[in-house]
Motif scaffolding. Structure first.
Motif, PDB file in Angstrom:
ATOM      1  N   ARG A  62       3.667   9.753   3.344  1.00 13.16           N
ATOM      2  CA  ARG A  62       3.105   8.606   2.628  1.00 13.16           C
ATOM      3  C   ARG A  62       3.006   8.941   1.149  1.00 13.16           C
ATOM      4  N   LEU A  80      -1.565  10.106  -4.749  1.00 10.63           N
ATOM      5  CA  LEU A  80      -1.763  10.950  -3.570  1.00 10.63           C
ATOM      6  C   LEU A  80      -0.509  10.891  -2.699  1.00 10.63           C
ATOM      7  N   HIS A 124       1.157   7.353  -1.624  1.00  3.21           N
ATOM      8  CA  HIS A 124       0.159   6.317  -1.902  1.00  3.21           C
ATOM      9  C   HIS A 124       0.313   5.842  -3.342  1.00  3.21           C
ATOM     10  N   SER A 125      -0.117   4.626  -3.592  1.00  4.91           N
ATOM     11  CA  SER A 125       0.115   4.021  -4.907  1.00  4.91           C
ATOM     12  C   SER A 125      -0.563   4.794  -6.033  1.00  4.91           C
ATOM     13  N   HIS A 126      -1.729   5.387  -5.748  1.00  4.40           N
ATOM     14  CA  HIS A 126      -2.495   5.960  -6.856  1.00  4.40           C
ATOM     15  C   HIS A 126      -2.697   7.464  -6.761  1.00  4.40           C
ATOM     16  N   HIS A 134       0.831  -1.211   0.000  1.00  2.00           N
ATOM     17  CA  HIS A 134       0.000   0.000   0.000  1.00  2.00           C
ATOM     18  C   HIS A 134       0.858   1.250   0.000  1.00  2.00           C
TER      19      HIS A 134
END
Lengths: 364, 364
Positions: free
Chosen positions: B61, B67, B63-65, B44
């Motif tokens: 962080r 963000l 994020h993968s998609h 994740h």
């Protein structure tokens, strides 16, 4: 792929023993298959982070002096009921562990971070505000600004310019205040509106049969975009007034208002009312470093010059809380080339979520 | 010992390469002497935490998609300028690293967690709202509720009951709406006020020379605490009306209103106006599980029974956004032992920061 960020904070009247508090909570974290990392804070209390399935992430801090904070981040599409259970379990356990010493428990509505529709539009005085926005109905970038129209269940469509809430369909209080709070008679009068691209002021005033309203918007692109958006999506505010640039008692001019005002001054042309709907008072209180203040002074000076001796100048100020900026503006009002008196009024404009100041000025 | 919690979020139109993004930011973290821990998120995205001096704590962080989120927590008394610099450095670097693909950058006003004065009072429809509260001026626990009076620069003193914003000194709009929006003539009339301990309604109506206003508050403790707080700190709302429990045209009774209403019904006593200021419509939409709904139905039924055939019943509803609860209330209005018609009005009460519904009911 938005992130839901929950916070849960306990204020405690005494120092909290991290060891017993943390060990009391660990079983809850382990049940949820959260993997723990303990961090060295160099004497600033206990800090542990936990990573779980589905990208879940928890931060537990037991601060040295009477504060315990929990952060829980998860993806928006995660199982909300499960996360509520986790938070409730933590809250209930902490209530037992800190029993008798708790002075406040605060669980805020979750922050939604990175969501498709952004619901957070801070007030002019810098407070965090979540709106009930559920849809972006219009978005364009003009050469001057970013123009959005957002839908709110309670305020209707809201015009947002460069991230500032400008006007919503619920905000007839704004239009009322910037046209003199219902105490003026516009019948047969000459009116000049600077800005006002949302059409709210124009739509209200034409009903009163003025002699002529001249409204000035800065550029054709601006006009196209702001007016285009408003006439499609803010009909409650502007009615059909923006469908035509000209009517029996109004005209919309597409040009920079500064040269136009200078021309009017030169011609000796005057207006019974000048309504400045261009911009709020700048928030910055360093006028020497902020060209908006100079622009504001220029517009103000020219506006008063084209004002009929018995005429009135209306403008918005800013948030009632920005007292420094408001004082600076009032000081400037006292130093115009043509002396003026003024009064102010504090008004509640529904979608602003802060009290707003409006000014009326007239020649001494 | 409050914690300031900053968030900085980038929405990006494509997937973000964590390796290049993170390595681009590391020098900033290292300059600030932040010690890194990288966490395994099981697919994740990238997650790292950083602990620094003075208890500073950062979460990064990727994020993968599309963000990237940054959290920065520090103590309230930490060097704000230094932290602003850190956040700005991160923002500027991310702008370069994600260049061309950024769809939104969001830096919210910092959350102040665990502060001495709590500024976060969510709306009835559950949104996160930060008030400009700078002082707790009164706080007591009665046998029924927690009573606070908080000071806001723009709204004046605010009465908060059990965490719900009840009324502020700015809120004459509330009093106006629950007394019929200025369309009623109270001169010579018999009026019954249920609740209303802040004194706002009473203070307004006595000005209109009614025959007699009877106001009922539930208990002496309640009266002492709510009225005591209000008469000291909400003078703009209640004037001097709460200084005496009795006046030429009013009396304040200290008792449970249910037996009193039943007694009035039995005696056949009627009022020209009944104003229910006891409570908003319950938010819960499971009346069978919530005794407040049953209480509300009982009060409503008795109130209509003591209403003169040409009399009017006024009450608040709730947030305009709580449509389910409002519908449930309207449905109940249609099923009273004595048939009524009703209308509603949506009003902007300044300190509520949400649109509020008010009801008027009368006998068919």
């Amino acid at each position: 792929m938005a992130v839901r960020h929950y916070t849960l904070d306990f204020n405690v009247s005494t120092a909290v023993d991290p060891t017993s508090t943390v060990s009391g909570l660990l079983s809850i974290f382990h049940e949820q298959e959260l993997t723990e990392t303990i961090h060295d804070t160099a004497g600033h209390g206990y800090l542990a982070t936990f990573v779980g399935k589905n990208g879940r992430f928890v931060v537990l801090r037991v601060h040295s002096h009477g504060l315990v904070t929990v952060d829980l981040q998860c993806y928006e599409e995660d199982d909300i009921a499960q996360l509520d259970n986790l938070l409730n379990a933590l809250e209930n356990k902490l209530k037992v562990l800190l029993n008798g010493n708790i002075t406040r428990i605060k669980k805020l509505p979750a922050l939604l971070r990175g969501a498709k529709v952004d619901r957070y539009w801070p007030t002019a005085d810098g407070r965090l505000i979540e709106y009930d926005i559920d849809k972006v109905v219009y978005e364009e970038d003009s050469e001057y600004q970013n123009i959005k129209i957002l839908h709110s269940q309670q305020y209707g469509n809201i015009l947002v310019l460069d991230g500032d809430v400008n006007l919503a369909e619920s905000d007839s209080a704004y239009t009322r205040a910037i046209t003199g709070s219902g105490k003026e008679n516009y019948a047969g009068k000459e009116v000049l509106i600077l800005g006002g691209g949302d059409g709210g002021i124009l739509a209200e005033l034409v009903k009163q049969k003025p002699k002529m309203i001249t409204m000035v918007e800065i550029s054709f692109t601006e006009l196209l975009l702001v007016i285009d958006g408003c006439k499609k999506y803010m009909r409650k505010t502007c009615g059909d007034i923006l469908d035509n640039l000209k009517g029996d008692c109004y005209q919309i001019l597409i040009q920079d208002c500064v040269p136009l005002l200078k021309k009017y001054v030169q011609e000796g042309r005057t207006f019974d009312y000048v309504i400045n709907d261009l911009t709020a008072i700048p928030i910055s209180t360093s006028p020497e470093e902020d060209s908006t203040w100079e622009f504001l002074r220029l517009i103000l000076d020219l506006s008063i010059q084209v004002l009929h001796p018995s005429g009135k100048y209306f403008t918005q100020g800013n948030s009632a809380n920005l007292t420094e900026a408001l004082n600076l503006f009032e000081e400037r009002l006292g130093r115009l080339s043509c002396p003026v008196d003024f009064r102010k009024e504090v008004v509640c404009v529904p979608s602003y979520l802060e009290q707003w100041v409006f000014y009326t000025a007239w020649k001494k």
